[in-house]
Scaffold this active site. Structure first.
Site, PDB file in Angstrom:
ATOM      1  N   GLN A  83      43.759  38.743  40.077  1.00  0.00           N
ATOM      2  CA  GLN A  83      42.825  38.338  39.019  1.00  0.00           C
ATOM      3  C   GLN A  83      41.426  38.827  39.349  1.00  0.00           C
ATOM      4  OE1 GLN A  83      43.635  33.935  37.869  1.00  0.00           O
ATOM      5  NE2 GLN A  83      44.476  34.223  39.909  1.00  0.00           N
ATOM      6  N   ASP A 110      36.989  42.806  41.755  1.00  0.00           N
ATOM      7  CA  ASP A 110      36.455  43.677  42.809  1.00  0.00           C
ATOM      8  C   ASP A 110      37.553  44.663  43.232  1.00  0.00           C
ATOM      9  OD1 ASP A 110      38.082  42.712  45.114  1.00  0.00           O
ATOM     10  OD2 ASP A 110      36.968  40.840  44.877  1.00  0.00           O
ATOM     11  N   HIS A 135      42.482  41.160  35.273  1.00  0.00           N
ATOM     12  CA  HIS A 135      41.216  40.826  34.615  1.00  0.00           C
ATOM     13  C   HIS A 135      40.209  41.974  34.612  1.00  0.00           C
ATOM     14  CE1 HIS A 135      42.093  36.234  35.236  1.00  0.00           C
ATOM     15  NE2 HIS A 135      42.801  36.787  34.277  1.00  0.00           N
ATOM     16  N   CYS A 179      24.978  54.518  23.499  1.00  0.00           N
ATOM     17  CA  CYS A 179      25.354  55.843  23.012  1.00  0.00           C
ATOM     18  C   CYS A 179      24.155  56.446  22.277  1.00  0.00           C
ATOM     19  CB  CYS A 179      26.566  55.737  22.089  1.00  0.00           C
ATOM     20  SG  CYS A 179      27.047  57.319  21.389  1.00  0.00           S
ATOM     21  N   ASN A 199      45.768  28.275  50.289  1.00  0.00           N
ATOM     22  CA  ASN A 199      44.502  27.840  49.678  1.00  0.00           C
ATOM     23  C   ASN A 199      43.968  26.656  50.498  1.00  0.00           C
ATOM     24  OD1 ASN A 199      42.493  26.733  47.889  1.00  0.00           O
ATOM     25  ND2 ASN A 199      43.522  27.718  46.172  1.00  0.00           N
ATOM     26  N   ALA A 246      42.401  32.772  53.351  1.00  0.00           N
ATOM     27  CA  ALA A 246      43.126  34.033  53.254  1.00  0.00           C
ATOM     28  C   ALA A 246      42.972  34.883  54.520  1.00  0.00           C
ATOM     29  CB  ALA A 246      42.612  34.818  52.045  1.00  0.00           C
TER      30      ALA A 246
HETATM   31  P1  OAD Z   1      38.502  30.065  41.098  1.00  0.00           P
HETATM   32  O1  OAD Z   1      37.073  30.098  41.478  1.00  0.00           O
HETATM   33  O2  OAD Z   1      38.888  29.285  39.900  1.00  0.00           O
HETATM   34  O3  OAD Z   1      39.342  29.509  42.314  1.00  0.00           O
HETATM   35  C1  OAD Z   1      39.140  29.994  43.622  1.00  0.00           C
HETATM   36  C2  OAD Z   1      40.160  29.359  44.529  1.00  0.00           C
HETATM   37  O4  OAD Z   1      40.045  29.965  45.815  1.00  0.00           O
HETATM   38  C3  OAD Z   1      39.983  27.843  44.714  1.00  0.00           C
HETATM   39  O5  OAD Z   1      41.233  27.208  44.527  1.00  0.00           O
HETATM   40  C4  OAD Z   1      39.509  27.723  46.181  1.00  0.00           C
HETATM   41  O6  OAD Z   1      39.985  26.528  46.807  1.00  0.00           O
HETATM   42  C5  OAD Z   1      40.142  28.944  46.804  1.00  0.00           C
HETATM   43  N1  OAD Z   1      39.461  29.452  47.999  1.00  0.00           N
HETATM   44  C6  OAD Z   1      38.137  29.355  48.314  1.00  0.00           C
HETATM   45  N2  OAD Z   1      37.899  29.998  49.473  1.00  0.00           N
HETATM   46  C7  OAD Z   1      39.091  30.510  49.899  1.00  0.00           C
HETATM   47  C8  OAD Z   1      39.496  31.291  51.023  1.00  0.00           C
HETATM   48  N3  OAD Z   1      38.622  31.678  51.948  1.00  0.00           N
HETATM   49  N4  OAD Z   1      40.812  31.637  51.128  1.00  0.00           N
HETATM   50  C9  OAD Z   1      41.703  31.236  50.193  1.00  0.00           C
HETATM   51  N5  OAD Z   1      41.371  30.510  49.111  1.00  0.00           N
HETATM   52  C10 OAD Z   1      40.095  30.146  48.961  1.00  0.00           C
HETATM   53  O7  OAD Z   1      38.992  31.599  40.999  1.00  0.00           O
HETATM   54  P2  OAD Z   1      40.280  32.165  40.260  1.00  0.00           P
HETATM   55  O8  OAD Z   1      41.412  31.243  40.335  1.00  0.00           O
HETATM   56  O9  OAD Z   1      40.446  33.563  40.729  1.00  0.00           O
HETATM   57  O10 OAD Z   1      38.141  35.456  35.272  1.00  0.00           O
HETATM   58  O11 OAD Z   1      39.740  32.197  38.762  1.00  0.00           O
HETATM   59  C11 OAD Z   1      40.502  32.776  37.764  1.00  0.00           C
HETATM   60  C12 OAD Z   1      39.622  33.532  36.808  1.00  0.00           C
HETATM   61  O12 OAD Z   1      38.577  32.673  36.331  1.00  0.00           O
HETATM   62  C13 OAD Z   1      38.873  34.689  37.413  1.00  0.00           C
HETATM   63  O13 OAD Z   1      39.650  35.873  37.466  1.00  0.00           O
HETATM   64  C14 OAD Z   1      37.712  34.858  36.496  1.00  0.00           C
HETATM   65  C15 OAD Z   1      37.333  33.400  36.281  1.00  0.00           C
HETATM   66  O14 OAD Z   1      36.687  33.132  35.069  1.00  0.00           O
HETATM   67  C16 OAD Z   1      37.680  36.667  34.918  1.00  0.00           C
HETATM   68  O15 OAD Z   1      36.882  37.301  35.567  1.00  0.00           O
HETATM   69  C17 OAD Z   1      38.243  37.150  33.636  1.00  0.00           C
END
Ligand code: OAD
Length: 258
Positions: free
Chosen positions: A115, A118, A133, A164, A230, A248
């Protein structure tokens, strides 16, 4: 819940890591879903972590929607320019490297679905990741270019955002905003990988955003083992056979090493 029905969520002990390492080593097809937590230890902020998450400081309706961009293109462009610069400064962490190394060692076994917008998986050496995404480094037109041979957004006149020179169409970042479709084919490919895998590894996602959040259930319903990495609870923990409460960059090298 693990196979005995007991809950398995806590800091991973050596025996638990060894058991899942063995499962990963045996699996003929592994699907990995990553979220923002995957890149947190590379210094890229997540979205929903309480103190540091982007959506605790910024309004997604303003900064991650087409309407928000049309309302204030310069503000949104600048915000993405800053995030792009942060991504360029960041380096893949030990978790990205462990996944790429596992994929290279076992060709054809791992499908990586991310998702994240980067390019840290790619810079770690991962080939063929499915970007659900989009790509924050890519430019595209806000409106469809009407020309038979569409104009190239990288040749737009400089500005915030670039536009443009012929028709004024604005350049926008190549990420998926709220309410938008995922890139052509990406969701299909991800769902096929989830349905076909023997083991699904979900890393660093809150499970709050669909359809990505549904991939773990697709895998589980199709008979796969599901493992979440997580440090915090996520909305899809109940789908998993086990949840390893660690980060991670710490847990993935232990799980995936040779
Ligand atoms: P979130 O910010 O919703 O969730 C991040 C998750 O990573 C949380 O559950 C944290 O507990 C966990 N976390 C934090 N540090 C960590 C680490 N060092 N190792 C492992 N896990 C860790 O991010 P996403 O679930 O990716 O959309 O969010 C989904 C989408 O919502 C994103 O792709 C973005 C956002 O709006 C778009 O950009 C379209």
């Amino acid at each position: 819940m693990d196979e005995s029905g007991a809950s398995a969520s806590g800091p991973p002990d050596a025996a638990t890591i060894a058991r899942w390492r063995a499962e990963l080593a045996r699996a003929a097809r592994v699907c990995v879903l990553t979220g923002a937590g995957m890149s947190a230890e590379s210094g890229i902020p997540t979205f929903r972590d309480a103190m540091s998450g982007l959506w605790s400081r910024f309004d997604p309706a303003e900064l991650a929607s087409e309407a928000g961009f049309r309302a204030n293109p310069a503000r949104v462009w600048d915000w993405y320019a800053e995030r792009r610069a942060g991504v360029r400064r960041a380096q893949p962490n030990a978790g990205h490297l462990a996944l790429a190394d596992f994929a290279a060692r076992r060709p054809g076994v791992l499908t990586l679905v991310t998702q994240n917008v980067d390019d840290l998986h790619q810079r770690a050496g991962q080939v063929d990741a499915i970007w659900l995404h989009g790509d924050i480094g890519a430019d595209r037109w806000l409106d469809r270019c009407p020309r038979r041979a569409p104009c190239d957004p990288s040749r737009a006149a400089p500005g915030r955002p670039p536009r443009c020179a012929d028709c004024g169409n604005l350049v926008r970042p190549g990420v998926v905003w709220f309410g938008e479709m995922l890139p052509d084919g990406a969701l299909d490919a991800a769902e096929r990988a989830a349905a076909a895998c023997e083991l699904m590894l979900v890393v660093g996602t809150s499970g709050a955003v669909w359809p990505a959040a549904g991939l773990a259930s697709i895998a589980r319903d199709a008979g796969a083992r599901v493992l979440i990495v997580n440090p915090q609870a996520s909305e899809i923990d109940a789908v998993a056979h086990a949840v390893l409460r660690g980060t991670a960059a710490v847990v993935l090298p232990a799980l995936l090493r040779r």
